[in-house]
Write a protein that holds these residues in place. Structure first.
Motif, short mmCIF file in Angstrom:
data_model
loop_
_atom_site.label_atom_id
_atom_site.label_comp_id
_atom_site.label_asym_id
_atom_site.label_seq_id
_atom_site.Cartn_x
_atom_site.Cartn_y
_atom_site.Cartn_z
N LYS A 20 -10.50 106.61 -43.86
CA LYS A 20 -10.32 107.83 -44.66
C LYS A 20 -10.91 107.63 -46.07
CE LYS A 20 -6.80 111.15 -45.89
NZ LYS A 20 -5.43 111.36 -46.26
N LYS A 21 -10.58 106.48 -46.66
CA LYS A 21 -11.10 106.16 -47.99
C LYS A 21 -12.64 106.00 -47.93
CE LYS A 21 -11.44 103.82 -52.01
NZ LYS A 21 -12.07 104.61 -53.04
N ALA A 22 -13.11 105.34 -46.87
CA ALA A 22 -14.56 105.13 -46.75
C ALA A 22 -15.29 106.48 -46.68
CB ALA A 22 -14.87 104.30 -45.51
N LEU A 23 -14.77 107.41 -45.88
CA LEU A 23 -15.46 108.69 -45.74
C LEU A 23 -15.41 109.52 -47.03
CD1 LEU A 23 -14.66 109.63 -42.02
CD2 LEU A 23 -16.86 108.95 -42.99
N LYS A 24 -14.33 109.34 -47.80
CA LYS A 24 -14.26 110.00 -49.11
C LYS A 24 -15.36 109.45 -50.01
CE LYS A 24 -9.57 111.36 -50.26
NZ LYS A 24 -8.33 110.87 -50.83
N ASP A 25 -15.50 108.13 -50.02
CA ASP A 25 -16.53 107.49 -50.85
C ASP A 25 -17.93 107.86 -50.38
OD1 ASP A 25 -14.66 106.33 -52.50
OD2 ASP A 25 -14.55 104.46 -51.37
N VAL A 26 -18.10 107.98 -49.07
CA VAL A 26 -19.40 108.38 -48.51
C VAL A 26 -19.75 109.78 -49.01
CG1 VAL A 26 -20.55 109.03 -46.35
CG2 VAL A 26 -19.27 106.89 -46.47
N LYS A 27 -18.76 110.67 -48.98
CA LYS A 27 -18.98 112.06 -49.43
C LYS A 27 -19.41 112.08 -50.90
CE LYS A 27 -16.77 116.53 -48.99
NZ LYS A 27 -15.51 117.24 -48.86
N LYS A 28 -18.77 111.20 -51.69
CA LYS A 28 -19.10 111.15 -53.13
C LYS A 28 -20.41 110.41 -53.39
CE LYS A 28 -14.31 111.11 -54.69
NZ LYS A 28 -13.18 110.17 -54.93
N GLY A 29 -20.97 109.81 -52.35
CA GLY A 29 -22.22 109.07 -52.51
C GLY A 29 -22.06 107.73 -53.21
N ARG A 30 -20.87 107.15 -53.09
CA ARG A 30 -20.63 105.84 -53.73
C ARG A 30 -21.41 104.72 -53.04
NH1 ARG A 30 -14.57 106.50 -55.53
NH2 ARG A 30 -15.07 107.54 -57.51
N ALA A 31 -21.76 103.72 -53.82
CA ALA A 31 -22.52 102.59 -53.27
C ALA A 31 -21.63 101.69 -52.41
CB ALA A 31 -23.11 101.76 -54.42
N VAL A 32 -20.40 101.47 -52.89
CA VAL A 32 -19.51 100.53 -52.20
C VAL A 32 -18.14 101.17 -52.06
CG1 VAL A 32 -18.43 98.23 -52.34
CG2 VAL A 32 -20.77 98.53 -53.12
N SER A 33 -17.50 100.97 -50.91
CA SER A 33 -16.15 101.48 -50.70
C SER A 33 -15.20 100.31 -50.45
CB SER A 33 -16.13 102.41 -49.49
OG SER A 33 -14.81 102.83 -49.20
N VAL A 34 -14.21 100.21 -51.32
CA VAL A 34 -13.22 99.13 -51.15
C VAL A 34 -11.84 99.78 -51.09
CG1 VAL A 34 -12.26 97.00 -52.13
CG2 VAL A 34 -14.67 97.55 -52.50
N TYR A 35 -11.12 99.51 -50.02
CA TYR A 35 -9.79 100.10 -49.86
C TYR A 35 -8.72 99.19 -50.49
CZ TYR A 35 -5.42 101.55 -47.73
OH TYR A 35 -4.12 101.95 -47.54
N GLY A 36 -7.88 99.80 -51.32
CA GLY A 36 -6.70 99.07 -51.81
C GLY A 36 -6.94 98.36 -53.12
N ILE A 37 -5.90 98.39 -53.95
CA ILE A 37 -5.96 97.82 -55.30
C ILE A 37 -6.19 96.30 -55.25
CG2 ILE A 37 -3.42 97.55 -55.55
CD1 ILE A 37 -5.52 99.00 -58.29
N LEU A 38 -5.57 95.67 -54.24
CA LEU A 38 -5.69 94.21 -54.13
C LEU A 38 -7.14 93.79 -53.87
CD1 LEU A 38 -3.67 91.87 -54.22
CD2 LEU A 38 -3.74 91.86 -51.73
N MET A 39 -7.78 94.49 -52.93
CA MET A 39 -9.16 94.13 -52.59
C MET A 39 -10.11 94.47 -53.74
SD MET A 39 -9.30 92.41 -50.05
CE MET A 39 -7.70 91.83 -49.57
N LYS A 40 -9.75 95.54 -54.51
CA LYS A 40 -10.57 95.87 -55.68
C LYS A 40 -10.46 94.74 -56.70
CE LYS A 40 -10.66 100.80 -55.21
NZ LYS A 40 -9.79 101.94 -55.15
N ALA A 41 -9.23 94.20 -56.86
CA ALA A 41 -9.03 93.08 -57.79
C ALA A 41 -9.80 91.84 -57.32
CB ALA A 41 -7.53 92.78 -57.90
N VAL A 42 -9.78 91.62 -56.01
CA VAL A 42 -10.52 90.46 -55.45
C VAL A 42 -12.01 90.61 -55.79
CG1 VAL A 42 -11.30 89.41 -53.27
CG2 VAL A 42 -8.89 89.97 -53.58
N ARG A 43 -12.52 91.82 -55.67
CA ARG A 43 -13.95 92.06 -55.95
C ARG A 43 -14.27 91.72 -57.41
NH1 ARG A 43 -17.19 97.66 -56.13
NH2 ARG A 43 -19.29 96.80 -56.05
N VAL A 44 -13.40 92.18 -58.32
CA VAL A 44 -13.63 91.92 -59.75
C VAL A 44 -13.57 90.41 -60.01
CG1 VAL A 44 -12.72 92.28 -62.08
CG2 VAL A 44 -12.76 94.18 -60.45
#
Ligand SMILES: NC(=O)c1ccc[n+]([C@@H]2O[C@H](COP(=O)([O-])OP(=O)(O)OC[C@H]3O[C@@H](n4cnc5c(N)ncnc54)[C@H](OP(=O)(O)O)[C@@H]3O)[C@@H](O)[C@H]2O)c1
Length: 252
Positions: A213-237
């Motif tokens: 669901k999150k991925a398709l939202k990001d796809v619609k917005k034309g985002r480069a990368v889709s990461v689900y969840g605050i924890l995984m976003k923190a891991v990325r940073v």
């Protein structure tokens, strides 16, 4: 000309969810072409989706012939492909020198080679404003001892897809790379055949419905990368901030 979406890895997990959710959100499509080895699972999708024709294309993407087959179907039907989701993939945990060579080959072929070849085969049929969704993983963010080859295949997917995104901007084709952390799918049946999964992975396991669901939202917005969840976003940073030499020691 038929308007289609193509989803690889559609027989289970994230790919199956992509098919179900794309069917709901992309009612203008005529067909969704679903690719994976298990034909029975692909046929099952036809029962679950009633508004769009589901076309099963059972193929083993580790085999070169399969790409030839995809190319020939495309050449015959000349569809407009509005969405391509490259979701077929497999993982293999464990120490590199103890891993099964056949499975390692399979992983490299499906995760990297097939994804690249399918993208190349489908691209000529993609019109303006179409979308490419490449399923990588949060494993792409850093080298991972104990998951070395898998993480490297996903770094390949991420870097290749970020560069492709830039190249395709002129054609107004948008590429989004999806980088989930652990998701509750059949992935772990293959990945952890011989090894116990780390506890933290079990604790942060996401539901495939939510990740897609999150991925398709990001796809619609034309985002480069889709990461689900605050924890995984923190891991990325963190992976961007810390040197790889430290990350590999922390993981191992
Ligand atoms: N689950 C996770 O924690 C997680 C996290 C990050 C990224 N991912 C990525 O997400 C993608 C989907 O995985 P999943 O979690 O949904 O696992 P999954 O339920 O095991 O799905 C994997 C899919 O790939 C297909 N596949 C595997 N080998 C294939 C081959 N040789 N030819 C054609 N299709 C093949 C499988 O279909 P058949 O077996 O029917 O061929 C299945 O549909 C993978 O790329 C994976 O690396 C998963």
């Amino acid at each position: 000309m038929k308007k289609v979406a193509i989803v690889t890895g559609a027989s289970s997990g994230l790919g199956r969810q992509f098919v179900l959710q794309i069917a709901k959100s992309h009612g203008f499509l005529d067909e969704i072409w679903v690719v994976a080895r298990r034909a029975d699972r692909l046929l099952e999708l036809g029962v679950l989706v009633s508004n769009i024709v589901i076309r099963p294309i059972p193929l083993d993407l580790s085999k070169k012939d399969s790409i030839v087959r995809i190319r020939s179907i495309l050449a015959k039907e000349k569809p407009k492909v509005y969405v391509l989701v490259n979701c077929s993939g497999l993982g293999l945990a464990g120490l590199f020198d103890r891993q099964d060579e056949e499975l390692l080959d399979q992983m490299l072929k499906v995760n990297c080679l097939a994804l690249t070849r399918v993208t190349r085969a489908v691209l000529p049929y993609m019109p303006k404003k179409s979308r490419i969704v490449q399923v990588a993983s949060s494993a792409a963010f850093a080298p991972q001892p104990g998951f070395a080859v898998y993480a490297a295949t996903k770094s390949y997917v991420l870097n290749y897809s970020l560069a492709l995104r830039q190249e395709l901007k002129k054609r107004r084709i948008y590429v989004t790379t999806v980088c989930p952390g652990p998701v509750n799918t059949e992935f772990f049946d293959t990945a952890y055949q011989k090894k116990e999964m780390k506890l933290y992975k079990k604790l942060v396991m996401a539901k495939p419905e939510r990740v897609v669901k999150k991925a398709l939202k990001d796809v619609k917005k034309g985002r480069a990368v889709s990461v689900y969840g605050i924890l995984m976003k923190a891991v990325r940073v963190l992976c961007k901030l810390l040197p790889s030499s430290l990350i590999v020691r922390l993981i191992h």
